[in-house]
Scaffold this motif. Structure first.
Motif, short mmCIF file in Angstrom:
data_model
loop_
_atom_site.label_atom_id
_atom_site.label_comp_id
_atom_site.label_asym_id
_atom_site.label_seq_id
_atom_site.Cartn_x
_atom_site.Cartn_y
_atom_site.Cartn_z
N LEU A 296 10.93 -20.10 -11.45
CA LEU A 296 10.76 -18.73 -10.96
C LEU A 296 11.41 -18.56 -9.59
O LEU A 296 11.93 -17.48 -9.28
N SER A 297 11.39 -19.60 -8.78
CA SER A 297 12.09 -19.54 -7.49
C SER A 297 13.56 -19.22 -7.70
O SER A 297 14.16 -18.43 -6.96
N LEU A 298 14.17 -19.85 -8.70
CA LEU A 298 15.58 -19.61 -8.97
C LEU A 298 15.82 -18.17 -9.40
O LEU A 298 16.76 -17.53 -8.92
N LEU A 299 14.97 -17.64 -10.26
CA LEU A 299 15.14 -16.25 -10.68
C LEU A 299 15.03 -15.30 -9.49
O LEU A 299 15.78 -14.33 -9.39
N ALA A 300 14.09 -15.59 -8.57
CA ALA A 300 13.95 -14.75 -7.38
C ALA A 300 15.17 -14.87 -6.48
O ALA A 300 15.68 -13.87 -5.95
N ALA A 301 15.66 -16.09 -6.30
CA ALA A 301 16.84 -16.30 -5.45
C ALA A 301 18.07 -15.61 -6.04
O ALA A 301 18.91 -15.08 -5.30
N GLU A 302 18.17 -15.59 -7.35
CA GLU A 302 19.31 -14.93 -7.99
C GLU A 302 19.29 -13.43 -7.75
O GLU A 302 20.34 -12.78 -7.84
N ARG A 303 18.13 -12.88 -7.42
CA ARG A 303 18.04 -11.47 -7.09
C ARG A 303 18.25 -11.22 -5.60
O ARG A 303 18.05 -10.09 -5.11
N GLY A 304 18.59 -12.26 -4.86
CA GLY A 304 18.90 -12.11 -3.44
C GLY A 304 17.75 -12.37 -2.50
O GLY A 304 17.89 -12.20 -1.29
N HIS A 305 16.59 -12.79 -3.03
CA HIS A 305 15.44 -13.04 -2.17
C HIS A 305 15.54 -14.42 -1.50
O HIS A 305 16.13 -15.35 -2.05
N ARG A 306 14.94 -14.53 -0.32
CA ARG A 306 14.84 -15.80 0.39
C ARG A 306 13.54 -16.47 -0.05
O ARG A 306 12.46 -15.92 0.14
N VAL A 307 13.64 -17.65 -0.62
CA VAL A 307 12.50 -18.28 -1.28
C VAL A 307 12.04 -19.51 -0.53
O VAL A 307 12.84 -20.36 -0.13
N THR A 308 10.72 -19.59 -0.35
CA THR A 308 10.07 -20.83 0.10
C THR A 308 9.14 -21.27 -1.02
O THR A 308 8.28 -20.51 -1.45
N GLY A 309 9.34 -22.48 -1.51
CA GLY A 309 8.48 -23.02 -2.55
C GLY A 309 7.56 -24.09 -1.99
O GLY A 309 7.98 -24.87 -1.13
N VAL A 310 6.33 -24.11 -2.45
CA VAL A 310 5.36 -25.13 -2.04
C VAL A 310 4.78 -25.77 -3.30
O VAL A 310 4.38 -25.07 -4.24
N ASP A 311 4.74 -27.09 -3.31
CA ASP A 311 4.13 -27.81 -4.42
C ASP A 311 3.57 -29.13 -3.91
O ASP A 311 4.06 -29.67 -2.91
N GLY A 312 2.58 -29.64 -4.61
CA GLY A 312 1.96 -30.89 -4.20
C GLY A 312 2.57 -32.13 -4.83
O GLY A 312 2.11 -33.23 -4.56
N LEU B 66 9.35 -31.10 -6.57
CA LEU B 66 10.16 -30.50 -5.51
C LEU B 66 11.59 -31.02 -5.55
O LEU B 66 12.53 -30.26 -5.27
N GLU B 67 11.77 -32.29 -5.87
CA GLU B 67 13.13 -32.82 -5.97
C GLU B 67 13.93 -32.06 -7.03
O GLU B 67 15.10 -31.73 -6.81
N ARG B 68 13.30 -31.76 -8.14
CA ARG B 68 13.97 -31.00 -9.18
C ARG B 68 14.22 -29.56 -8.76
O ARG B 68 15.27 -28.99 -9.06
N ALA B 69 13.27 -28.98 -8.04
CA ALA B 69 13.46 -27.62 -7.55
C ALA B 69 14.62 -27.54 -6.57
O ALA B 69 15.44 -26.61 -6.62
N ARG B 70 14.71 -28.52 -5.68
CA ARG B 70 15.81 -28.52 -4.71
C ARG B 70 17.16 -28.63 -5.40
O ARG B 70 18.12 -27.96 -5.00
N ARG B 71 17.23 -29.45 -6.44
CA ARG B 71 18.49 -29.56 -7.18
C ARG B 71 18.81 -28.25 -7.90
O ARG B 71 19.96 -27.80 -7.92
N LYS B 72 17.79 -27.65 -8.47
CA LYS B 72 17.97 -26.42 -9.24
C LYS B 72 18.47 -25.28 -8.35
O LYS B 72 19.24 -24.42 -8.80
N LEU B 73 18.03 -25.26 -7.09
CA LEU B 73 18.40 -24.17 -6.19
C LEU B 73 19.39 -24.61 -5.11
O LEU B 73 19.53 -23.96 -4.08
N ALA B 74 20.10 -25.69 -5.34
CA ALA B 74 21.10 -26.15 -4.37
C ALA B 74 22.10 -25.03 -4.08
O ALA B 74 22.61 -24.39 -4.99
N GLY B 75 22.33 -24.79 -2.79
CA GLY B 75 23.25 -23.75 -2.38
C GLY B 75 22.64 -22.37 -2.28
O GLY B 75 23.31 -21.42 -1.83
#
Length: 203
Positions: free
Chosen positions: A63-79, A84-93
């Motif tokens: 969902l972070s990626l979908l939000a970022a694709e709409r131009g939003h600045r995203v901060t993700g938090v997970d335990g 998180l490693e996968r999220a960072r790769r998914k949203l690289a750049g």
């Protein structure tokens, strides 16, 4: 939903679950129809203008990626660090950062976000009412909570009924609406019979 919750056998090890997490259609959003369905819903829930979105229990960042694709600045938090490693790769750049932390007490500033987004997270946290108060405090004036929740299972149902969530939010926000999601099989990659819904609340 990640980094919270569990089963009858005990709490889930979300780091261990990270490798296969995106295999579920509504987790990885790999199916184009499922992805498009979630993108369409987010378009209606998030502001049109670019804003700061806090994705709590972000998991692998779909969902972070979908939000970022709409131009939003995203901060993700997970335990779960592996999520998180996968999220960072998914949203690289992308304009996004990911923080290790508890969704109930995220390591972020109060009043810094336009949207707090959480999917299948609140139901598994202790003292949901206290968590909602905390999440509302993270919003700027006029900000919004976007919560995707439900009640799952027939033998031993787990989750938060929509009526309970609406009652808990009523004293905290200026406006709140519920959107049923159970009837849209595209969101889940299959037909579902249980209660699934989104709540959008504006402070």
């Amino acid at each position: 939903m990640t980094s919270c919750g569990g089963t009858a056998e005990g709490p889930i090890d979300w780091d261990a679950a990270a490798d296969g997490f995106d295999e579920e259609p509504d987790h990885g959003l790999r199916d184009p129809e499922v992805r498009a369905a979630w993108a369409g819903r987010l378009a209606g829930w998030l502001p049109e203008e670019a804003c700061a979105v806090l994705d709590l229990g972000c998991g692998t960042g779909s969902l972070s990626l979908l939000a970022a694709e709409r131009g939003h600045r995203v901060t993700g938090v997970d335990g779960a660090q592996k999520m998180l490693e996968r999220a960072r790769r998914k949203l690289a750049g992308r304009d996004a950062e990911f923080l290790l932390g508890d969704a109930a007490e995220p390591p972020v500033e109060q009043g810094a976000y336009d949207v707090v987004l959480a999917r299948h997270v609140l139901w598994a946290l202790p003292d949901a009412e206290a968590v909602l108060r905390r999440w509302v405090s993270l919003l700027r004036p006029g900000g919004r909570l976007v919560l995707v929740e439900g009640v799952w299972g027939e033998v031993s149902p787990a989750g938060i009924p929509a009526a309970r969530l609406l009652d808990a939010l009523a004293p905290l926000v200026a406006d709140v609406r519920r959107e049923p999601l159970s009837g849209d099989a595209r969101l889940w990659g299959r037909e579902v019979a249980d209660e699934r819904y989104a709540v959008v609340a504006v402070t």
